[in-house]
Design a protein around this motif. Structure first.
Motif, mmCIF file in Angstrom:
data_model
loop_
_atom_site.group_PDB
_atom_site.id
_atom_site.type_symbol
_atom_site.label_atom_id
_atom_site.label_comp_id
_atom_site.label_asym_id
_atom_site.label_seq_id
_atom_site.Cartn_x
_atom_site.Cartn_y
_atom_site.Cartn_z
ATOM 1 N N SER A 146 0.850 -1.190 0.000
ATOM 2 C CA SER A 146 0.000 0.000 0.000
ATOM 3 C C SER A 146 0.882 1.236 0.000
ATOM 4 C CB SER A 146 -0.933 0.019 1.223
ATOM 5 O OG SER A 146 -0.172 0.161 2.416
ATOM 6 N N GLY A 147 0.249 2.383 -0.313
ATOM 7 C CA GLY A 147 0.959 3.648 -0.232
ATOM 8 C C GLY A 147 0.738 4.277 1.130
ATOM 9 N N SER A 148 1.641 5.115 1.545
ATOM 10 C CA SER A 148 1.473 5.818 2.817
ATOM 11 C C SER A 148 0.281 6.758 2.736
ATOM 12 C CB SER A 148 2.742 6.608 3.151
ATOM 13 O OG SER A 148 3.844 5.744 3.303
ATOM 14 N N SER A 149 -0.336 7.049 3.879
ATOM 15 C CA SER A 149 -1.458 7.985 3.922
ATOM 16 C C SER A 149 -0.965 9.394 3.592
ATOM 17 C CB SER A 149 -2.094 7.970 5.314
ATOM 18 O OG SER A 149 -1.173 8.468 6.269
ATOM 19 N N GLU A 150 -1.907 10.271 3.290
ATOM 20 C CA GLU A 150 -1.536 11.647 2.947
ATOM 21 C C GLU A 150 -0.818 12.330 4.108
ATOM 22 O OE1 GLU A 150 -1.662 13.095 0.006
ATOM 23 O OE2 GLU A 150 -2.365 11.142 -0.739
ATOM 24 N N SER A 151 -1.272 12.050 5.338
ATOM 25 C CA SER A 151 -0.612 12.670 6.495
ATOM 26 C C SER A 151 0.810 12.142 6.659
ATOM 27 C CB SER A 151 -1.423 12.406 7.772
ATOM 28 O OG SER A 151 -1.533 11.000 8.017
ATOM 29 N N GLU A 152 1.009 10.842 6.395
ATOM 30 C CA GLU A 152 2.356 10.264 6.481
ATOM 31 C C GLU A 152 3.259 10.841 5.409
ATOM 32 O OE1 GLU A 152 1.816 5.824 8.456
ATOM 33 O OE2 GLU A 152 1.564 6.057 6.283
ATOM 34 N N LYS A 153 2.706 11.005 4.204
ATOM 35 C CA LYS A 153 3.510 11.591 3.124
ATOM 36 C C LYS A 153 3.987 12.993 3.505
ATOM 37 C CE LYS A 153 1.147 9.201 -0.675
ATOM 38 N NZ LYS A 153 0.293 9.394 -1.880
ATOM 39 N N HIS A 154 3.111 13.737 4.184
ATOM 40 C CA HIS A 154 3.459 15.106 4.583
ATOM 41 C C HIS A 154 4.434 15.114 5.753
ATOM 42 C CE1 HIS A 154 3.057 19.388 5.372
ATOM 43 N NE2 HIS A 154 2.801 19.088 6.652
ATOM 44 N N ASN A 155 4.132 14.317 6.786
ATOM 45 C CA ASN A 155 4.934 14.341 8.010
ATOM 46 C C ASN A 155 6.270 13.616 7.879
ATOM 47 O OD1 ASN A 155 2.882 15.749 9.336
ATOM 48 N ND2 ASN A 155 1.873 13.858 10.001
ATOM 49 N N PHE A 156 6.333 12.646 6.959
ATOM 50 C CA PHE A 156 7.542 11.822 6.843
ATOM 51 C C PHE A 156 8.163 11.908 5.445
ATOM 52 C CE2 PHE A 156 4.977 9.862 10.179
ATOM 53 C CZ PHE A 156 5.912 9.711 11.204
ATOM 54 N N GLU A 157 7.910 13.037 4.784
ATOM 55 C CA GLU A 157 8.428 13.169 3.412
ATOM 56 C C GLU A 157 9.942 12.942 3.360
ATOM 57 O OE1 GLU A 157 8.586 16.363 -0.308
ATOM 58 O OE2 GLU A 157 7.561 16.895 1.572
ATOM 59 N N HIS A 158 10.660 13.468 4.354
ATOM 60 C CA HIS A 158 12.119 13.369 4.332
ATOM 61 C C HIS A 158 12.592 11.917 4.437
ATOM 62 C CE1 HIS A 158 16.305 14.319 4.965
ATOM 63 N NE2 HIS A 158 16.295 13.613 6.089
ATOM 64 N N VAL A 159 11.997 11.154 5.365
ATOM 65 C CA VAL A 159 12.471 9.777 5.561
ATOM 66 C C VAL A 159 11.968 8.843 4.471
ATOM 67 C CG1 VAL A 159 12.731 10.004 8.055
ATOM 68 C CG2 VAL A 159 10.542 9.215 7.112
#
Length: 323
Positions: free
Chosen positions: A257-270
């Motif tokens: 699966s893909g990461s949630s939108e909040s995860e994409k925003h909060n963890f973009e760097h990692v």
């Protein structure tokens, strides 16, 4: 185990060159995927002369195939690289072997019998459809003549005719990896459609080795490999590839699966990694395969850029998006 092509299973039974090349391509693919099998799959130097259709031998049949890569790989194998059992033939004092009254002394089945008598573990691969069928195992090979003083008994040889069963037998032969280094070495050899980041070995090293996690890693990578195999050279999925995506990429219990939108925003760097094909570039890879206990993730580039068939695997290790 040492494997031998059963020459007796080729007696002109194929209706067309295409049908034989389809059967042969499955064996060739397995040979390319499994380096150990490639080294231990023996054929005779005369294999190319065996009749495939009513008119053509193996060599001439392969030459009719329109795929230049297929032709080159097969002809290189049967004429140059081998390995050929003729070059290292096992010696036997009573050197006469038959199968159902057919002499196989100078064939793969005969050499498998000689090496079995020498204490080696052997098996043969048989093409189906010949007058013998060869859809049973083991094959009973007569050593010597059926006369009291010249009968040296029956030798049972394991026979494989189904590629999936052969593949499983090869996997069962291999010792399981005992470290992350061994896991990645096997992954690189088994999954030639995946491009692995060199950073993965370093990422995995601090984590205690887990047999269960390593098995799950191979399971998930196997799906990605299948997607590559079910893709055109431009990366377009076949009907089977689309079905595979629907099975493993869709739904609450999907393996990927893909990461949630909040995860994409909060963890973009990692979730941004070095491109394994060009470390000067970066790839944002929120898509991942899931391992639950312990929480490990396999991050990979998805969807692939237009025109790209391979899948880039950029991370294997502990979950990165833990809150």
């Amino acid at each position: 185990m040492q494997w031998f092509i059963n020459d007796l299973s080729l007696d002109g039974q194929f209706d067309t060159a295409e049908s034989f090349c389809t059967a042969l391509s499955e064996l060739l693919k397995l040979r390319m995927e499994q380096p150990l099998f490639k080294e231990q799959l023996f054929c005779s130097r005369q294999l190319g002369q065996h009749l495939i259709t009513e008119k053509y031998n193996l060599q001439k049949t392969v030459l009719q195939n329109p795929n230049p890569l297929f032709k080159r790989q097969v002809l290189e194998w049967i004429s140059k690289s081998g390995p050929f059992w003729d070059d290292t033939r096992e010696q036997n004092e009573n050197d006469y072997f038959t199968f159902q009254n057919e002499a196989v002394t100078e064939q793969g089945l005969g050499e498998a019998s000689r090496r079995t008598l020498a204490g080696l573990d052997t098996g043969v691969f048989s093409f189906i459809g010949s007058r013998f069928g060869f859809t049973s195992t083991p094959l009973s090979v007569q050593h010597g003549w059926r006369e009291p003083e010249l009968d040296f008994g029956i030798i049972e040889i394991s026979n494989f005719w189904d590629i999936q069963r052969l593949k499983q037998a090869i996997e069962d032969e291999k010792p399981e990896p005992q470290s992350w280094v061994e896991v990645m070495a096997e992954a690189c050899s088994r999954f030639n459609g995946l491009i692995f980041s060199p950073d993965i070995k370093r990422i995995l090293q601090p984590s205690p080795f887990s047999r269960c996690v390593s098995q799950r890693i191979f399971e998930l990578l196997g799906v990605l490999q299948c997607l590559v195999e079910e893709s055109s050279t431009q990366g377009q999925l076949s009907d089977k590839g689309i079905e595979l995506c629907n099975q493993h990429f869709v739904g609450k219990k999907a393996w990927f699966s893909g990461s949630s939108e909040s995860e994409k925003h909060n963890f973009e760097h990692v979730l941004t990694f070095s491109d394994p094909a060009n470390n000067m570039q970066k790839l944002f890879c929120p898509w991942h395969g899931k391992i639950k206990t312990p929480q490990f993730r396999i991050h990979f580039e998805w969807p692939r850029p237009s025109g790209q068939r391979e899948i880039k695997v950029v991370y294997i290790g502990p979950k990165l998006t833990k809150k």
